[in-house]
Design a protein around this motif. Structure first.
Motif, PDB file in Angstrom:
ATOM      1  N   UNK A 156     -30.583 -33.175 -34.777  1.00 41.38           N
ATOM      2  CA  UNK A 156     -29.188 -33.597 -34.613  1.00 41.38           C
ATOM      3  C   UNK A 156     -28.725 -34.619 -35.655  1.00 41.38           C
ATOM      4  N   UNK A 157     -29.518 -35.659 -35.971  1.00 41.60           N
ATOM      5  CA  UNK A 157     -29.047 -36.607 -36.993  1.00 41.60           C
ATOM      6  C   UNK A 157     -28.825 -35.954 -38.352  1.00 41.60           C
ATOM      7  N   UNK A 158     -29.645 -34.966 -38.689  1.00 41.62           N
ATOM      8  CA  UNK A 158     -29.487 -34.269 -39.973  1.00 41.62           C
ATOM      9  C   UNK A 158     -28.232 -33.403 -39.937  1.00 41.62           C
ATOM     10  N   UNK A 159     -28.091 -32.637 -38.854  1.00 39.39           N
ATOM     11  CA  UNK A 159     -26.933 -31.753 -38.721  1.00 39.39           C
ATOM     12  C   UNK A 159     -25.632 -32.547 -38.700  1.00 39.39           C
ATOM     13  N   UNK A 160     -25.698 -33.763 -38.163  1.00 42.39           N
ATOM     14  CA  UNK A 160     -24.501 -34.600 -38.075  1.00 42.39           C
ATOM     15  C   UNK A 160     -24.278 -35.475 -39.286  1.00 42.39           C
ATOM     16  N   UNK A 161     -25.116 -35.304 -40.308  1.00 40.86           N
ATOM     17  CA  UNK A 161     -24.954 -36.100 -41.526  1.00 40.86           C
ATOM     18  C   UNK A 161     -25.251 -37.571 -41.317  1.00 40.86           C
ATOM     19  N   UNK A 162     -26.180 -37.853 -40.400  1.00 44.81           N
ATOM     20  CA  UNK A 162     -26.494 -39.252 -40.076  1.00 44.81           C
ATOM     21  C   UNK A 162     -27.862 -39.665 -40.616  1.00 44.81           C
ATOM     22  N   UNK A 163     -28.133 -39.337 -41.861  1.00 51.01           N
ATOM     23  CA  UNK A 163     -29.416 -39.690 -42.472  1.00 51.01           C
ATOM     24  C   UNK A 163     -29.720 -41.186 -42.352  1.00 51.01           C
ATOM     25  N   UNK A 164     -28.710 -42.072 -42.546  1.00 51.61           N
ATOM     26  CA  UNK A 164     -28.996 -43.514 -42.445  1.00 51.61           C
ATOM     27  C   UNK A 164     -29.315 -43.994 -41.035  1.00 51.61           C
ATOM     28  N   UNK A 165     -29.204 -43.109 -40.028  1.00 47.13           N
ATOM     29  CA  UNK A 165     -29.576 -43.519 -38.676  1.00 47.13           C
ATOM     30  C   UNK A 165     -31.091 -43.590 -38.539  1.00 47.13           C
ATOM     31  N   UNK A 166     -31.806 -42.946 -39.466  1.00 44.82           N
ATOM     32  CA  UNK A 166     -33.275 -42.993 -39.473  1.00 44.82           C
ATOM     33  C   UNK A 166     -33.826 -43.655 -40.740  1.00 44.82           C
ATOM     34  N   UNK A 167     -33.152 -43.426 -41.857  1.00 42.98           N
ATOM     35  CA  UNK A 167     -33.642 -43.921 -43.146  1.00 42.98           C
ATOM     36  C   UNK A 167     -32.709 -44.988 -43.714  1.00 42.98           C
ATOM     37  N   UNK A 178     -38.009 -45.470 -43.481  1.00 42.42           N
ATOM     38  CA  UNK A 178     -37.623 -45.439 -42.071  1.00 42.42           C
ATOM     39  C   UNK A 178     -37.182 -46.824 -41.617  1.00 42.42           C
ATOM     40  N   UNK A 179     -36.204 -46.853 -40.717  1.00 43.73           N
ATOM     41  CA  UNK A 179     -35.662 -48.120 -40.231  1.00 43.73           C
ATOM     42  C   UNK A 179     -36.669 -48.872 -39.371  1.00 43.73           C
ATOM     43  N   UNK A 180     -37.539 -48.135 -38.693  1.00 39.41           N
ATOM     44  CA  UNK A 180     -38.601 -48.740 -37.892  1.00 39.41           C
ATOM     45  C   UNK A 180     -39.707 -47.713 -37.710  1.00 39.41           C
ATOM     46  N   UNK A 185     -38.538 -45.861 -33.523  1.00 36.91           N
ATOM     47  CA  UNK A 185     -37.403 -45.230 -34.195  1.00 36.91           C
ATOM     48  C   UNK A 185     -36.811 -44.123 -33.329  1.00 36.91           C
ATOM     49  N   UNK A 186     -37.683 -43.322 -32.734  1.00 33.81           N
ATOM     50  CA  UNK A 186     -37.226 -42.192 -31.910  1.00 33.81           C
ATOM     51  C   UNK A 186     -36.501 -42.667 -30.646  1.00 33.81           C
ATOM     52  N   UNK A 187     -36.902 -43.844 -30.144  1.00 35.97           N
ATOM     53  CA  UNK A 187     -36.275 -44.375 -28.936  1.00 35.97           C
ATOM     54  C   UNK A 187     -34.844 -44.837 -29.194  1.00 35.97           C
TER      55      UNK A 187
END
Length: 359
Positions: A156-167, A178-180, A185-187
């Protein structure tokens, strides 16, 4: 005749000089600009020529501070840095942006290479944060889009263009920016309460979510790296699950009986061992089971009872004292070389009895 020749010679000479006289004012203007004090540049309105620099939705704050905040030597051929900049990127950007955020353990190559403008327009953009493109399309300028799209299921983050939500787009203490660390991170998106105060699957507690799930996309449901039970064989010994007779539940998938993440019951079961077995084998609780013809009550499904004083307690498995007496005392829940998935070598049901009832 002589005067006519002199006239022609003079006129020809003047025509040759004429272009020089025409260019002379431009030469003087250029010379003045070259030696013009820096303070004078600050008074110039650059927008008269560079109109496109501030016309889009988002405008760099530096433009409000004045072009000279970045360009200290505009239009000078001998300026130390390209385009008259006061410094090269990323040092130029650190004049306003906190350098500590860009120099952590792992640095994004565009940042390390001073290519800030590879992602950000330095003047104006229709995208937030002055990005050259929106969402994941910006990342695909460097990263191969085939690795992030085209398969059956996209995270979902990739499909939604939310790469910075993880990286982190600039730098991070974590690997792969990775942010954590996992599973923290998954939580961020997945409900942490489902994993708390329970027995947790080793890959989860060890932060190895990506040992089972693809982080970006996959062809299996839930982004699994392989289908069940093959994925489970990456950690669990396949030989224990592929003997002569295999439990149907194994072929249906390990998650038929086990929660893949966490559960309050041991072995990550949703119920007690016997309760779980009765989900499919409900008839066992109603009919004689282990020794048909000997007893109408059937096998003691609630466990082997041992009288201790006034109490009757569930006993342990006689053949395996460290285990509780249950369906798995007689049956291997995964596979067996004996009939009926018997745990021990047996050709008939009665052959099993001697494993507990010693003569």
């Amino acid at each position: 005749m002589k005067s006519f020749e002199s006239y022609k010679s003079c006129r020809s000479y003047n025509l040759k000089l004429f272009p020089l006289f025409k260019l002379f004012p431009l030469f003087i203007f250029t010379l003045v600009l070259y030696f013009l004090p820096e303070q004078v540049y600050a008074q110039l309105d650059c927008k008269k020529c560079h109109k496109q620099m501030a016309t889009k939705k988002f405008v760099h704050a530096a433009l409000q501070m004045g072009c000279e905040s970045c360009h200290t030597e505009p239009h000078q051929k001998n300026s130390k840095f390209p385009k008259g900049l006061s410094a090269a990127a990323p040092d130029l950007c650190y004049g306003c942006h906190d350098k500590a955020k860009f120099t952590k353990k792992n640095i994004h190559p565009p940042v390390a290479g001073g290519m800030c403008s590879g992602c950000h327009d330095p003047h104006t953009s229709d995208n937030a944060k002055l990005l050259l493109a929106s969402g994941s399309e910006l990342c695909f300028m460097c990263h191969d889009k085939k690795n992030f799209s085209g398969k059956k299921i996209v995270h979902a983050p990739v499909a939604g263009g939310m790469c910075p939500s993880c990286h982190a787009p600039h730098s991070s203490e974590g690997e792969k920016l990775l942010l954590s660390a996992q599973p923290g991170l998954c939580f961020t998106c997945h409900n942490k309460s489902k994993f708390e105060n329970k027995i947790v699957h080793a890959p989860v507690s060890g932060g190895m979510c990506t040992s089972c799930h693809f982080a970006h996309q996959g062809d299996s449901e839930k982004l699994l790296t392989a289908s069940q039970p093959d994925m489970c064989y990456n950690c669990h010994d396949k030989a224990e699950f592929t003997k002569k007779n295999v439990h149907a539940a194994v072929m249906m998938g390990c998650t038929t009986c086990h929660n893949p993440h966490a559960n309050k019951q041991k072995f990550l079961f949703p119920k007690t061992i016997n309760g779980l077995c009765l989900t499919c084998h409900a008839d066992v609780a109603k009919n004689p089971h282990a020794a048909i013809g000997f007893s109408a009550a059937g096998h003691p499904l609630k466990g082997r009872r041992v009288k201790k004083g006034e109490k009757i307690e569930v006993g342990k498995d006689p053949a395996r004292p460290d285990k509780e007496f249950s369906c798995s005392s007689c049956h291997n829940p995964h596979s067996s070389d004996s009939i009926r998935l018997f745990r021990y070598k047996a050709n008939t049901a009665m052959d099993m009895c001697i494993n507990c009832h010693k003569m």
